[in-house]
Motif scaffolding. Sequence first.
Motif, mmCIF file in Angstrom:
data_model
loop_
_atom_site.group_PDB
_atom_site.id
_atom_site.type_symbol
_atom_site.label_atom_id
_atom_site.label_comp_id
_atom_site.label_asym_id
_atom_site.label_seq_id
_atom_site.Cartn_x
_atom_site.Cartn_y
_atom_site.Cartn_z
ATOM 1 N N GLY A 79 1.532 3.955 -3.586
ATOM 2 C CA GLY A 79 1.382 2.513 -3.665
ATOM 3 C C GLY A 79 2.013 1.910 -4.901
ATOM 4 O O GLY A 79 2.345 2.597 -5.879
ATOM 5 N N LYS A 120 0.819 -1.221 0.000
ATOM 6 C CA LYS A 120 0.000 0.000 0.000
ATOM 7 C C LYS A 120 0.843 1.257 0.000
ATOM 8 O O LYS A 120 0.333 2.360 0.104
ATOM 9 N N ASP A 136 -7.149 3.699 -4.808
ATOM 10 C CA ASP A 136 -6.643 2.679 -5.723
ATOM 11 C C ASP A 136 -7.267 2.820 -7.108
ATOM 12 O O ASP A 136 -8.478 3.043 -7.253
ATOM 13 N N ARG A 137 -6.410 2.704 -8.112
ATOM 14 C CA ARG A 137 -6.799 2.655 -9.536
ATOM 15 C C ARG A 137 -7.506 3.928 -10.009
ATOM 16 O O ARG A 137 -8.193 3.928 -11.018
ATOM 17 N N GLY A 173 -2.842 5.540 -3.634
ATOM 18 C CA GLY A 173 -3.078 4.108 -3.552
ATOM 19 C C GLY A 173 -2.324 3.326 -4.612
ATOM 20 O O GLY A 173 -1.401 3.819 -5.264
ATOM 21 N N THR A 174 -2.742 2.086 -4.822
ATOM 22 C CA THR A 174 -2.081 1.212 -5.790
ATOM 23 C C THR A 174 -2.740 1.339 -7.157
ATOM 24 O O THR A 174 -3.928 1.614 -7.280
ATOM 25 N N GLU A 190 -11.654 4.883 -5.095
ATOM 26 C CA GLU A 190 -11.083 3.967 -6.080
ATOM 27 C C GLU A 190 -11.819 4.076 -7.410
ATOM 28 O O GLU A 190 -13.029 4.330 -7.462
ATOM 29 N N VAL A 236 -2.566 3.511 -9.508
ATOM 30 C CA VAL A 236 -3.077 4.831 -9.891
ATOM 31 C C VAL A 236 -2.339 5.328 -11.130
ATOM 32 O O VAL A 236 -1.142 5.058 -11.304
ATOM 33 N N THR A 239 1.733 2.242 -9.383
ATOM 34 C CA THR A 239 1.270 3.571 -9.768
ATOM 35 C C THR A 239 2.191 4.115 -10.854
ATOM 36 O O THR A 239 3.412 3.943 -10.793
#
Length: 481
Positions: free
Chosen positions: A307, A18, A343-344, A325-326, A361, A328, A310
Motif C-alpha cells: 500500500g 490499498k 495498515d500502519r 497495507g498503507t 493495524e 506500514v 509504506t
Amino acid sequence: MTDIVAPPAPPAAVASPKGVDLETGGDLREELLAPIVARRGLAIILAAGEGTRMRSALPKVLHRIAGLSLLGHVLKAVQAADIDAIAVVVGPGREDVAAEALKLAPGARVFEQKERRGTAHAVLAAQDALAEGFDDVVVLFADTPLVTPATVRRLRNAVGEGASVAALAFEAKDPTGYGRMIIEEGSLVAIREHKDASEDERRVTLCNAGLMALDGRHALELLEGIGSDNAQGEFYLPDAVEQARARSYATQALVAPEDEVRGVNDRVQLAAAEAIMQGRLRDAAMRSGVTMIAPETVFLSHDTVIGQDTLIEPNVYFGLGVTVGTGVAIHANCHFEKAVIGDRAEVGPFARLRPGADLGENSKVGNFCEVKNAQVAAGAKINHLSYVGDATVGAKANIGAGTITCNYDGFNKARTVIGAGAFIGSNSALVAPVSIGDGAFVGSGSVITDDVPADALALGRGRQVVKAGWGKAFRDANKKG
C-alpha cells in the motif's frame, strides 16, 4: 506492406490506495487496457524445449523468477491481454509442465509435440486449436518470461489493422546467433536464421525476438506452407513472413526493448531475467507510493501487494503471497512469506513472518521475532526476541521479550490464545493448548500450562533460594594446589 513500428513511450504506473499488482501495474497504459473489440484471440505458448543448458532435473520453463515459473509469467501476460483461449505445447512425457499450465490457466488446452522439428512444427501441434477460427493467433515462448501484456496487445492490434504476420523485433547489442529481420524499402520481407544468413545479412542488428502474431484466417495456410530446406532441416516459424509475402499478404515488424524479449537458457540468463523483473517490480511499487531507501536490496514476488506510504528499509525479502497495507514501516533485514501486514503496522528489524502471519493495524513485531500462523490484533506488540506460532493475540496485548508459544509436542500442533490487553512477562513459555484471558498478567520467566482467567496474575516458576557465601566456598573447594 507496412513499416517497422517502434514500441510506445514508457507508461505511468497504476496506483491504488490499498496497493498495486506490481508485475502488471507498471506495464499497461489505459489505451492498451481497453478491450480489443469483436476479435477473438488465441495464444499458443511453446514450452517443449528440453533446456539442457540449465543443468537441472527441473524443466527449464518451470524455473522461477519473482516466485513464478517462466511459463507462469507468459501465461500471466497473455491473460492480462484479453486472450480468449490458450494452447500450451509441451514435450513428450512432460506432465509436470502440463500440470503447471492447467494450474495457472485452468481453461488452457495442452498439446504434445512428439518430435522436435522446429518452431513452426511446434505451433502445428496445436492444429486443433488453430482450426477453431480465431481472429488473432499470438505465438509466444515459455522461456521468454519478460514479455508484457502491452506487447501482446500490440501484436494483436497489428493483425487487427491488416497484417497477416506481425513479428516482434529488437535491436541487439550483439546479434550473433539471432535471426535477422530483413527489411527492404521499410517493409519486413523475411526473417533469416543466423546459420542461413549471408555475410551482409549477418551485419543486420535488428533481430527476431521470436514472438509473432498471425491472422487467424491465414494461419494454417501459412504454417503448412513452411518447408525445412535450411541448415538444420527444421520447420522455422519465422518463415511465415516469406510465406505471407509470396501470397501478397501484409507483414509488419514491431520493435520491443531487448530486455523484454530476453530468453532464458541457463542459470546466468535466469539470474539476469530475475534482475530485470525485480527492477520492474520495485519501480512499480515506488511509483505507486512506496518508499524504498535502498531499492536494489529489496526483493519482491510477482504477487506482492504494497500500500501507499509504506516505508521499506534495506535488505527485505518478500516471498509469495504477501500483502502490505498503507503507512506500514518495515525495518531492515526482514523476511516475509504468505503473510498479511495491516495498515500502519511496524515490523522489524530482523523479523520473520511465516505463512499465516496476519498483523492487524497499528500492531508491532519487532527485532528478532518470528510469527507463524498467528493472528495479531490491532495495537498488539511483540517487540523482541519472541516466537509466536499457531496463536491468536488480542488487541493491545503485550508480549514480553523472549516469550515463546510452545505449539508442537513432536507429533501435533496446538493453539495459544492470548486475550485483549493481556500482558505476558519476559522470558515466558506458553505451552499450548492454553488460553490467557483478557487483561490477564503472566509473570516474567513463567511456564504456563493451564488456562489463565481474565484479569488474573499467573506465576509458573520456581521460588528463588539464596545461599549466602556459597560462591566463595565453591571456589575455595576447587582451587588447585
